[in-house]
Design a protein around this motif. Structure first.
Motif, PDB file in Angstrom:
ATOM      1  N   GLN A   1       0.813  -1.215   0.000  1.00 20.67           N
ATOM      2  CA  GLN A   1       0.000   0.000   0.000  1.00 20.67           C
ATOM      3  C   GLN A   1       0.850   1.269   0.000  1.00 20.67           C
ATOM      4  OE1 GLN A   1      -2.048  -2.075   3.397  1.00 20.67           O
ATOM      5  NE2 GLN A   1      -3.735  -0.766   2.768  1.00 20.67           N
ATOM      6  N   VAL A   2       2.158   1.129   0.153  1.00 16.57           N
ATOM      7  CA  VAL A   2       3.061   2.279   0.226  1.00 16.57           C
ATOM      8  C   VAL A   2       3.573   2.627  -1.172  1.00 16.57           C
ATOM      9  CG1 VAL A   2       5.255   3.126   1.147  1.00 16.57           C
ATOM     10  CG2 VAL A   2       3.750   1.712   2.579  1.00 16.57           C
ATOM     11  N   LYS A   3       3.473   3.920  -1.542  1.00 11.21           N
ATOM     12  CA  LYS A   3       3.987   4.421  -2.816  1.00 11.21           C
ATOM     13  C   LYS A   3       4.924   5.593  -2.529  1.00 11.21           C
ATOM     14  CE  LYS A   3       0.511   1.822  -4.095  1.00 11.21           C
ATOM     15  NZ  LYS A   3       0.689   0.418  -4.536  1.00 11.21           N
ATOM     16  N   ILE A   4       6.162   5.504  -3.018  1.00  8.18           N
ATOM     17  CA  ILE A   4       7.111   6.603  -2.874  1.00  8.18           C
ATOM     18  C   ILE A   4       7.090   7.420  -4.163  1.00  8.18           C
ATOM     19  CG2 ILE A   4       9.549   7.209  -2.646  1.00  8.18           C
ATOM     20  CD1 ILE A   4       9.904   4.838  -0.815  1.00  8.18           C
ATOM     21  N   ILE A   5       6.863   8.728  -4.030  1.00  6.99           N
ATOM     22  CA  ILE A   5       6.637   9.580  -5.195  1.00  6.99           C
ATOM     23  C   ILE A   5       7.599  10.759  -5.152  1.00  6.99           C
ATOM     24  CG2 ILE A   5       4.936  10.938  -6.466  1.00  6.99           C
ATOM     25  CD1 ILE A   5       2.759   9.334  -4.890  1.00  6.99           C
ATOM     26  N   ASP A   6       8.315  10.992  -6.260  1.00  3.55           N
ATOM     27  CA  ASP A   6       9.106  12.218  -6.382  1.00  3.55           C
ATOM     28  C   ASP A   6       8.967  12.777  -7.791  1.00  3.55           C
ATOM     29  OD1 ASP A   6      10.933  10.909  -8.075  1.00  3.55           O
ATOM     30  OD2 ASP A   6      12.444  10.652  -6.515  1.00  3.55           O
ATOM     31  N   ILE A   7       9.793  13.734  -8.142  1.00  2.00           N
ATOM     32  CA  ILE A   7       9.646  14.437  -9.410  1.00  2.00           C
ATOM     33  C   ILE A   7       9.860  13.528 -10.616  1.00  2.00           C
ATOM     34  CG2 ILE A   7      12.061  15.201  -9.428  1.00  2.00           C
ATOM     35  CD1 ILE A   7      11.073  17.830 -10.692  1.00  2.00           C
ATOM     36  N   ASP A   8      10.663  12.495 -10.481  1.00  2.00           N
ATOM     37  CA  ASP A   8      11.015  11.636 -11.613  1.00  2.00           C
ATOM     38  C   ASP A   8      10.624  10.180 -11.445  1.00  2.00           C
ATOM     39  OD1 ASP A   8      12.329  13.644 -13.183  1.00  2.00           O
ATOM     40  OD2 ASP A   8      14.030  13.524 -11.812  1.00  2.00           O
ATOM     41  N   ASN A   9      10.101   9.784 -10.274  1.00  2.00           N
ATOM     42  CA  ASN A   9       9.897   8.367  -9.992  1.00  2.00           C
ATOM     43  C   ASN A   9       8.589   8.105  -9.249  1.00  2.00           C
ATOM     44  OD1 ASN A   9      12.822   7.315 -10.638  1.00  2.00           O
ATOM     45  ND2 ASN A   9      13.098   9.101  -9.304  1.00  2.00           N
ATOM     46  N   TYR A  10       8.048   6.915  -9.502  1.00  2.00           N
ATOM     47  CA  TYR A  10       6.894   6.409  -8.771  1.00  2.00           C
ATOM     48  C   TYR A  10       7.227   4.973  -8.404  1.00  2.00           C
ATOM     49  CZ  TYR A  10       2.007   5.323  -7.632  1.00  2.00           C
ATOM     50  OH  TYR A  10       0.837   4.974  -6.993  1.00  2.00           O
ATOM     51  N   ILE A  11       7.386   4.700  -7.096  1.00  2.00           N
ATOM     52  CA  ILE A  11       7.901   3.415  -6.638  1.00  2.00           C
ATOM     53  C   ILE A  11       6.811   2.650  -5.898  1.00  2.00           C
ATOM     54  CG2 ILE A  11       9.701   2.259  -5.308  1.00  2.00           C
ATOM     55  CD1 ILE A  11      11.353   4.848  -5.503  1.00  2.00           C
ATOM     56  N   GLU A  12       6.599   1.414  -6.332  1.00  2.00           N
ATOM     57  CA  GLU A  12       5.671   0.503  -5.673  1.00  2.00           C
ATOM     58  C   GLU A  12       6.427  -0.732  -5.187  1.00  2.00           C
ATOM     59  OE1 GLU A  12       1.603   0.389  -7.794  1.00  2.00           O
ATOM     60  OE2 GLU A  12       3.042   0.757  -9.405  1.00  2.00           O
TER      61      GLU A  12
END
Length: 217
Positions: free
Chosen positions: A131-142
């Motif tokens: 359920q955790v998503k790491i989001i930044d300017i260039d990436n979307y991590i699942e």
């Protein structure tokens, strides 16, 4: 879908555009760590919880936090866990959620980045890591535990990489540009610069822990 957002202390240069330009438009409650609280308050968002040792905040900033935020979890600078771990535990204890979106988790110190990427390997977080998503300017991590999974392409993201942290068993990338069949390894591998052929990618594995990282240049 119920989303809870976490803002950590990573550099603003890595914030996605919506967090930089229209943070109030991001749906969901907020939990902020340390200096992330200051950013939210300056942009008209009062987090439900503020956590951390506040070692990067000035006295005036800390006074502002204590005045405006109802729930503050202040811990000593010398502790056995990071602000990201504390923030995630706070969400798990106090909220109902379908997804947890984590911002400010990348850039700056590499040791902090690795802690955030390795969260799913910890017993405390493994059950909720998908359920955790790491989001930044260039990436979307699942993150994924063993099973059959579907990844959906995010807007503006060109590439996707699959990273197994530690051993992996029977990894299959079924309909990506570069495919993999029944791969097993005892070492970590980053399967970088893969691409979507359609809007989704099916993949599966029998044992291990994997991150799927969508990214753009």
């Amino acid at each position: 879908m119920k989303v809870v957002n976490i803002l950590l202390g990573g550099p603003k240069q890595q914030y996605p555009s919506e967090l930089l330009n229209q943070p109030q438009a991001i749906k969901g409650d907020w939990v902020a760590a340390d200096h992330g609280t200051i950013y939210l308050l300056k942009n008209g968002i009062v987090p439900k919880f503020s956590v951390g040792d506040f070692d990067s905040s000035s006295d005036s900033e800390l006074n502002s936090v204590e005045k405006e935020v109802a729930q503050i979890i202040k811990v000593p600078a010398e502790k056995d866990f990071t602000d990201s771990q504390l923030a995630l535990k706070t969400v798990m204890k106090n909220f109902q959620y379908d997804e947890i979106h984590v911002y400010g988790a990348t850039g700056g110190r590499i040791d902090h980045l690795l802690v955030n990427l390795f969260l799913g390997l910890e017993e405390d977080f493994n059950a909720i890591i998908e359920q955790v998503k790491i989001i930044d300017i260039d990436n979307y991590i699942e993150f994924f535990n063993p099973g059959q999974h579907l990844v959906t392409k995010k807007s503006q993201m060109k590439y996707i990489g699959f990273v197994n942290f530690g051993p992996v068993k029977q990894l299959n990338l079924l309909d990506s540009k570069y495919q993999l069949e029944d791969f097993t390894s005892e070492k970590s591998i980053s399967w970088a610069s893969n691409e979507f052929v359609n809007e989704t990618i099916n993949f599966s594995f029998e044992a291990g822990f994997i991150a799927a990282i969508q990214s753009k240049d």
